[in-house]
Write a protein that holds these residues in place. Structure first.
Motif, PDB file in Angstrom:
ATOM      1  N   LEU A   1     -29.457 -27.954  25.891  1.00 32.96           N
ATOM      2  CA  LEU A   1     -30.596 -28.869  25.855  1.00 32.96           C
ATOM      3  C   LEU A   1     -31.604 -28.404  26.885  1.00 32.96           C
ATOM      4  CD1 LEU A   1     -31.720 -31.610  24.729  1.00 32.96           C
ATOM      5  CD2 LEU A   1     -30.732 -32.650  26.776  1.00 32.96           C
ATOM      6  N   TYR A   2     -32.849 -28.272  26.461  1.00 28.16           N
ATOM      7  CA  TYR A   2     -33.943 -27.929  27.366  1.00 28.16           C
ATOM      8  C   TYR A   2     -34.661 -29.216  27.756  1.00 28.16           C
ATOM      9  CZ  TYR A   2     -33.423 -22.952  26.427  1.00 28.16           C
ATOM     10  OH  TYR A   2     -32.922 -21.673  26.339  1.00 28.16           O
ATOM     11  N   VAL A   3     -34.796 -29.433  29.073  1.00 24.69           N
ATOM     12  CA  VAL A   3     -35.439 -30.643  29.587  1.00 24.69           C
ATOM     13  C   VAL A   3     -36.645 -30.257  30.419  1.00 24.69           C
ATOM     14  CG1 VAL A   3     -35.148 -32.673  31.044  1.00 24.69           C
ATOM     15  CG2 VAL A   3     -33.252 -31.882  29.626  1.00 24.69           C
TER      16      VAL A   3
ATOM     17  N   VAL B   1     -35.202 -31.837  38.811  1.00 29.75           N
ATOM     18  CA  VAL B   1     -34.543 -32.070  37.521  1.00 29.75           C
ATOM     19  C   VAL B   1     -34.662 -33.552  37.158  1.00 29.75           C
ATOM     20  CG1 VAL B   1     -32.344 -31.998  36.260  1.00 29.75           C
ATOM     21  CG2 VAL B   1     -32.911 -30.170  37.887  1.00 29.75           C
ATOM     22  N   GLN B   2     -34.385 -34.418  38.109  1.00 25.08           N
ATOM     23  CA  GLN B   2     -34.435 -35.851  37.862  1.00 25.08           C
ATOM     24  C   GLN B   2     -35.845 -36.304  37.476  1.00 25.08           C
ATOM     25  OE1 GLN B   2     -32.523 -38.205  40.863  1.00 25.08           O
ATOM     26  NE2 GLN B   2     -33.211 -40.133  39.985  1.00 25.08           N
ATOM     27  N   ALA B   3     -36.855 -35.743  38.114  1.00 29.60           N
ATOM     28  CA  ALA B   3     -38.244 -36.087  37.779  1.00 29.60           C
ATOM     29  C   ALA B   3     -38.532 -35.752  36.314  1.00 29.60           C
ATOM     30  CB  ALA B   3     -39.209 -35.351  38.705  1.00 29.60           C
ATOM     31  N   LYS B   4     -38.057 -34.602  35.846  1.00 27.04           N
ATOM     32  CA  LYS B   4     -38.243 -34.214  34.441  1.00 27.04           C
ATOM     33  C   LYS B   4     -37.534 -35.192  33.509  1.00 27.04           C
ATOM     34  CE  LYS B   4     -40.105 -30.053  33.475  1.00 27.04           C
ATOM     35  NZ  LYS B   4     -40.940 -29.699  32.361  1.00 27.04           N
TER      36      LYS B   4
ATOM     37  N   ASP C   1     -40.985 -24.043  30.727  1.00 23.28           N
ATOM     38  CA  ASP C   1     -41.110 -25.006  31.819  1.00 23.28           C
ATOM     39  C   ASP C   1     -40.072 -26.110  31.648  1.00 23.28           C
ATOM     40  OD1 ASP C   1     -41.999 -26.318  34.116  1.00 23.28           O
ATOM     41  OD2 ASP C   1     -43.492 -27.497  32.985  1.00 23.28           O
ATOM     42  N   ALA C   2     -38.815 -25.685  31.520  1.00 21.88           N
ATOM     43  CA  ALA C   2     -37.745 -26.639  31.246  1.00 21.88           C
ATOM     44  C   ALA C   2     -36.452 -26.219  31.931  1.00 21.88           C
ATOM     45  CB  ALA C   2     -37.515 -26.739  29.739  1.00 21.88           C
ATOM     46  N   TYR C   3     -35.694 -27.230  32.352  1.00 22.48           N
ATOM     47  CA  TYR C   3     -34.346 -27.005  32.878  1.00 22.48           C
ATOM     48  C   TYR C   3     -33.398 -26.889  31.695  1.00 22.48           C
ATOM     49  CZ  TYR C   3     -36.434 -28.172  37.299  1.00 22.48           C
ATOM     50  OH  TYR C   3     -37.238 -28.160  38.389  1.00 22.48           O
ATOM     51  N   ILE C   4     -32.398 -26.025  31.826  1.00 22.52           N
ATOM     52  CA  ILE C   4     -31.466 -25.763  30.735  1.00 22.52           C
ATOM     53  C   ILE C   4     -30.118 -26.393  31.076  1.00 22.52           C
ATOM     54  CG2 ILE C   4     -30.365 -23.990  29.330  1.00 22.52           C
ATOM     55  CD1 ILE C   4     -32.599 -22.063  30.537  1.00 22.52           C
ATOM     56  N   PHE C   5     -29.662 -27.257  30.198  1.00 17.07           N
ATOM     57  CA  PHE C   5     -28.340 -27.869  30.326  1.00 17.07           C
ATOM     58  C   PHE C   5     -27.421 -27.267  29.275  1.00 17.07           C
ATOM     59  CE2 PHE C   5     -30.843 -31.105  32.394  1.00 17.07           C
ATOM     60  CZ  PHE C   5     -29.981 -31.770  33.248  1.00 17.07           C
ATOM     61  N   TYR C   6     -26.168 -26.999  29.671  1.00 15.65           N
ATOM     62  CA  TYR C   6     -25.113 -26.600  28.737  1.00 15.65           C
ATOM     63  C   TYR C   6     -23.948 -27.569  28.925  1.00 15.65           C
ATOM     64  CZ  TYR C   6     -26.908 -21.742  28.089  1.00 15.65           C
ATOM     65  OH  TYR C   6     -27.644 -20.621  27.799  1.00 15.65           O
ATOM     66  N   ASP C   7     -23.120 -27.694  27.889  1.00 14.82           N
ATOM     67  CA  ASP C   7     -21.844 -28.391  28.044  1.00 14.82           C
ATOM     68  C   ASP C   7     -20.954 -27.524  28.915  1.00 14.82           C
ATOM     69  OD1 ASP C   7     -21.977 -30.781  26.351  1.00 14.82           O
ATOM     70  OD2 ASP C   7     -22.200 -29.366  24.699  1.00 14.82           O
ATOM     71  N   CYS C   8     -20.492 -28.080  30.022  1.00 15.45           N
ATOM     72  CA  CYS C   8     -19.688 -27.300  30.982  1.00 15.45           C
ATOM     73  C   CYS C   8     -18.273 -27.842  31.125  1.00 15.45           C
ATOM     74  CB  CYS C   8     -20.390 -27.263  32.335  1.00 15.45           C
ATOM     75  SG  CYS C   8     -21.941 -26.345  32.332  1.00 15.45           S
ATOM     76  N   SER C   9     -17.792 -28.594  30.150  1.00 17.20           N
ATOM     77  CA  SER C   9     -16.416 -29.080  30.209  1.00 17.20           C
ATOM     78  C   SER C   9     -15.466 -27.887  30.179  1.00 17.20           C
ATOM     79  CB  SER C   9     -16.129 -30.013  29.029  1.00 17.20           C
ATOM     80  OG  SER C   9     -16.439 -29.373  27.813  1.00 17.20           O
ATOM     81  N   LYS C  10     -14.347 -28.033  30.844  1.00 16.57           N
ATOM     82  CA  LYS C  10     -13.375 -26.941  30.942  1.00 16.57           C
ATOM     83  C   LYS C  10     -12.951 -26.452  29.553  1.00 16.57           C
ATOM     84  CE  LYS C  10     -10.914 -24.556  33.924  1.00 16.57           C
ATOM     85  NZ  LYS C  10     -11.595 -23.457  34.577  1.00 16.57           N
TER      86      LYS C  10
END
Length: 193
Positions: free
Chosen positions: A191-193, A44-47, A78-87
């Motif tokens: 967000l797709y990274v 993930v960090q490399a991306k 070919d992407a990692y998927i981030f979501y807002d995960c706040s409570k």
């Protein structure tokens, strides 16, 4: 300090800000392994190093209280998927109506901006209902707040917009006038990274 973010999501972070954000993201990634059991942080960090504009968007998600985290990987993109995960719905993104048309339709007491405008300025997409339900499979979110979700065009053309929350151990989908806004309703992004 970041550059002015009001007009473009291509702003760059200072090296110190990048390092601090990467530390926060890595700590969250390790703390919530259940969200991404098959994935490794170093990949993930490399991306993220390859795509600094995505790191800026993640910084905006973090700055507004979204607590972004990896929730999956898309082979197709070919992407990692981030979501807002706040409570709860991100605190820095509440009290906004649904979109620009809704904002402009208000005669009095206009909010500062709309959810769709804010998402665009951050370089992220608002969660769909399906994505919101996927997020709820990873934990319990929006127990006291609610979040706008991407609304189908036919509903939007009739003046409505959709939002979700979790109550009574169930995820609910509701409708409201798109011009409405509440201090307990914000939006979550992807967000797709």
């Amino acid at each position: 300090m970041t550059k002015d973010t009001s007009t473009s999501h291509k702003a760059q972070l200072l090296q110190e800000e990048k390092e601090e954000l990467l530390q926060v993201l890595e700590a969250r990634f390790e703390k919530y392994r259940n969200r991404h059991e098959e994935l490794e942080w170093n990949q993930v960090q490399a991306k993220l190093h390859e795509l600094p504009e995505k790191l800026w968007s993640l910084h905006e998600m973090e700055r507004t209280g979204g607590e972004p985290d990896v929730v999956g990987y898309s082979k197709e993109k070919d992407a990692y998927i981030f979501y807002d995960c706040s409570k709860e719905s991100p605190k820095g993104r509440r009290s906004v109506c649904y979109d620009r048309a809704a904002l402009e339709s208000r005669k009095k007491y206009k909010p500062e901006t709309s959810a769709m405008d804010m998402a665009a300025s951050m370089g992220i997409e608002m969660l769909t209902e399906e994505q919101y339900r996927d997020l709820q499979d990873l934990g319990e979110f929006d127990l006291k707040t609610s979040s706008w979700v991407h609304t189908p065009e036919k509903i939007r053309e009739l003046g409505g917009a959709l939002f979700c929350d979790r109550r009574f151990d169930h995820v609910f989908l509701y409708h409201n006038g798109a011009e409405s806004y509440y201090k307990s309703r914000g939006f979550r992004g992807s967000l797709y990274v």
